[in-house]
Design a protein around this motif. Structure first.
Motif, PDB file in Angstrom:
ATOM      1  N   UNK A 409       7.529 -28.137 -27.495  1.00 56.40           N
ATOM      2  CA  UNK A 409       8.205 -28.860 -28.474  1.00 56.40           C
ATOM      3  C   UNK A 409       7.320 -29.847 -29.072  1.00 56.40           C
ATOM      4  N   UNK A 410       6.351 -30.555 -28.344  1.00 54.84           N
ATOM      5  CA  UNK A 410       5.503 -31.475 -28.786  1.00 54.84           C
ATOM      6  C   UNK A 410       4.519 -30.880 -29.495  1.00 54.84           C
ATOM      7  N   UNK A 411       4.317 -29.672 -29.476  1.00 56.45           N
ATOM      8  CA  UNK A 411       3.099 -29.153 -30.266  1.00 56.45           C
ATOM      9  C   UNK A 411       3.661 -28.428 -31.444  1.00 56.45           C
ATOM     10  N   UNK A 412       5.055 -28.567 -31.937  1.00 56.84           N
ATOM     11  CA  UNK A 412       5.693 -28.230 -33.144  1.00 56.84           C
ATOM     12  C   UNK A 412       6.860 -26.955 -33.016  1.00 56.84           C
ATOM     13  N   UNK A 413       6.921 -26.609 -31.852  1.00 56.55           N
ATOM     14  CA  UNK A 413       7.853 -25.349 -31.549  1.00 56.55           C
ATOM     15  C   UNK A 413       9.325 -25.744 -31.761  1.00 56.55           C
ATOM     16  N   UNK A 414      10.110 -25.023 -32.106  1.00 61.62           N
ATOM     17  CA  UNK A 414      11.535 -25.415 -32.356  1.00 61.62           C
ATOM     18  C   UNK A 414      12.135 -24.625 -31.202  1.00 61.62           C
ATOM     19  N   UNK A 415      12.173 -25.278 -29.958  1.00 65.40           N
ATOM     20  CA  UNK A 415      12.563 -24.671 -28.564  1.00 65.40           C
ATOM     21  C   UNK A 415      13.604 -25.692 -27.908  1.00 65.40           C
ATOM     22  N   UNK A 416      14.674 -24.938 -27.368  1.00 69.01           N
ATOM     23  CA  UNK A 416      15.446 -26.052 -26.388  1.00 69.01           C
ATOM     24  C   UNK A 416      15.880 -25.116 -25.373  1.00 69.01           C
ATOM     25  N   UNK A 417      16.308 -25.870 -24.195  1.00 69.51           N
ATOM     26  CA  UNK A 417      17.044 -25.358 -23.063  1.00 69.51           C
ATOM     27  C   UNK A 417      18.380 -25.372 -23.320  1.00 69.51           C
ATOM     28  N   UNK A 418      19.178 -24.320 -22.968  1.00 68.09           N
ATOM     29  CA  UNK A 418      20.582 -24.619 -22.977  1.00 68.09           C
ATOM     30  C   UNK A 418      21.125 -24.516 -21.684  1.00 68.09           C
ATOM     31  N   UNK A 419      21.813 -25.264 -21.469  1.00 71.48           N
ATOM     32  CA  UNK A 419      22.361 -25.620 -20.196  1.00 71.48           C
ATOM     33  C   UNK A 419      23.491 -24.441 -19.859  1.00 71.48           C
ATOM     34  N   UNK A 420      23.956 -24.297 -18.720  1.00 73.88           N
ATOM     35  CA  UNK A 420      24.742 -23.164 -18.348  1.00 73.88           C
ATOM     36  C   UNK A 420      25.989 -23.436 -19.131  1.00 73.88           C
TER      37      UNK A 420
END
Ligand code: EPZ
Length: 420
Positions: A409-420
């Motif tokens: 994310x800090x490098x510019x990716x659009x990424x996230x962790x989805x909790x259960x």
């Protein structure tokens, strides 16, 4: 099960700095080496990855006490209260087999569940067992457990039929307290093996030939405590180098050891990336739009690492031509291919070879992580796939990557962790 969602973009260019964590495959044997002494070890640059916590749980069951503060792990096995590594733990982490040698050497007995297979192959441990028998251990296999016993291990001359990282580490540890001299031949030379041998020497072991194919160990009566810096994770570093090459980005990797990355850097440069050594612990990768196809064959260090095969395969899906990837270390390490096909890749597996046709634009999809490095390859593919990619079972990823989504994310990716 946790998921990771990525909004991919063909035009994504990852830019910025990333600090590489300590090596999972170096810290696990270092933690287990604490069984060899009743004194304390301090391990600096310890990564907070799942396999570390699994190993600490196992060590506590054997009698160790440990504390992880920031990235400094202190651990002490003052007294071994049990010689048993249960199936529950071993099946979740094959590296648990590494307790076999130290328990035999220090305690004279070890009861370790047979690890069974996993997503990347049958992964037998016959070479570990044969080596321990050569040192005088009596070993029985029943009810899914290995029971090994030896009043005192005796030095021997042992030739590994094939290079085995874990086998070399296990026998190295056992030999440090055996009576007399042990010679290990055809040893693995991975940096993680070398680093563990260096730790053993700091603890008082008498080892000649660290890093060579032939290692001589003269047994001592006891070992002491030590402080040791865990080497950077060369596979995490390789994964980020591929991420930079894949997205045509510009990433500076901090706290790496460039000397451990030669085979990976060489292949990436030939495929068109520009990689420069900024200083002794910093590399900079600048990707280029025209990725050239490359054939790779995995082999023991210093060859191209099997743990980078899945990640490199993703890069080759974007190369302008056909690449052949040959996996020589594990008998079934292509489980990531079916998932990459779901993202639109053009890959055909035939035995130990995967033929990758590029350049194939990828499109986002829901996919399944099957093992640690396959998970990393799916993240890389998701970064450049058009649309949304959801990766299931990311627990695999957490075994060997410390907060990878935050770093990306800090490098510019659009990424996230989805909790259960
Ligand atoms: C270590 O596994 C690493 N794990 C693996 O990383 C890595 O892929 C592997 O070495 C090869 O580099 C750790 O260090 C914790 P091997 P290990 O013994 O020791 C066969 C990751 O993703 N073999 O070098 O289990 C074996 O089946 C992991 O971080 C036997 O036949 O690997 C394989 O084909 C995945 N008999 C080959 O040797 C044995 O007794 C190499 O295995 C032992 C191994």
């Amino acid at each position: 099960m946790e998921k990771i969602r990525i909004l991919g973009d063909h035009a994504l260019q990852l830019r910025g700095k990333v600090r590489i964590s300590g090596s999972k495959n170096a810290v696990l044997p270092a933690i287990v080496a604490s069984l060899l002494t009743e004194e304390r070890l301090w391990l600096q640059n310890t990564p907070r990855v799942k396999d570390v916590f699994t190993t600490l749980t196992l060590m506590e069951e054997l009698g160790a006490d440990s504390e992880l503060k920031e990235d400094i792990l202190s651990i002490r096995s003052k007294k071994i209260i049990s010689p048993e590594a249960s199936y529950e733990l071993v099946r979740s982490m094959r590296a648990s087999i590494l307790v076999l040698g130290p328990l035999l050497a220090r305690y004279g007995k070890a009861i370790v569940a047979l690890p069974g297979g996993c997503a990347i192959g049958s992964r037998p441990i016959d070479l570990h067992i044969a080596g321990m028998q050569r040192l005088g251990a009596s070993i029985t296999l029943e009810h899914g457990y290995i029971t090994a016993e030896a009043s005192r291990l005796r030095g021997a001359d042992i030739q590994f039929e094939k290079k085995t990282v874990g086998g070399t580490e296990n026998l190295l540890m056992a030999a440090t307290l055996a009576q007399g001299e042990t010679v290990l031949r055809n040893c693995a030379q991975e940096p993680e093996v070398v680093s563990m041998a260096e730790l053993l020497v700091k603890m008082g072991a008498r080892i000649d030939g660290v890093g060579d194919e032939v290692i001589r160990i003269r047994g001592v009566k006891e070992l002491g405590g030590a402080t040791h810096e865990i080497i950077p994770d060369r596979i995490e570093a390789g994964t980020f180098l591929v991420a930079g090459a894949l997205t045509g980005g510009d990433i500076t990797l901090e706290k790496v050891d460039p000397g451990h990355l030669t085979a990976i850097v060489e292949k990436l440069c030939v495929s068109g990336a520009n990689i420069e050594k900024v200083d002794d612990s910093t590399l900079r990768v600048i990707g280029c739009p025209d990725i050239k196809p490359q054939d790779i064959t995995t082999s023991p260090y210093p060859g191209f690492p099997t743990d980078m095969q899945a990640q490199f395969m993703v890069l080759m899906t974007q190369a302008s031509g056909t690449s052949i990837i040959t996996e020589t270390i594990f008998d079934r390490r292509f489980s990531h291919v079916n998932e990459l096909l779901r993202l639109g890749a053009n890959i055909e597996v035939n035995g130990d070879k995967a033929v990758v046709k590029g350049k194939t634009p990828l499109s986002g999809a829901e996919v399944m992580a099957t093992d640690l490095r396959a998970s990393a390859s799916l993240i890389l593919a998701g970064l450049i796939a058009r649309g949304e990619t959801v990766i299931n079972d990311v627990e695999h990823l957490d075994r060997g990557y410390e907060k990878i989504e935050d770093k990306l994310k800090r490098l510019g990716a659009s990424i996230e962790r989805l909790k259960k």
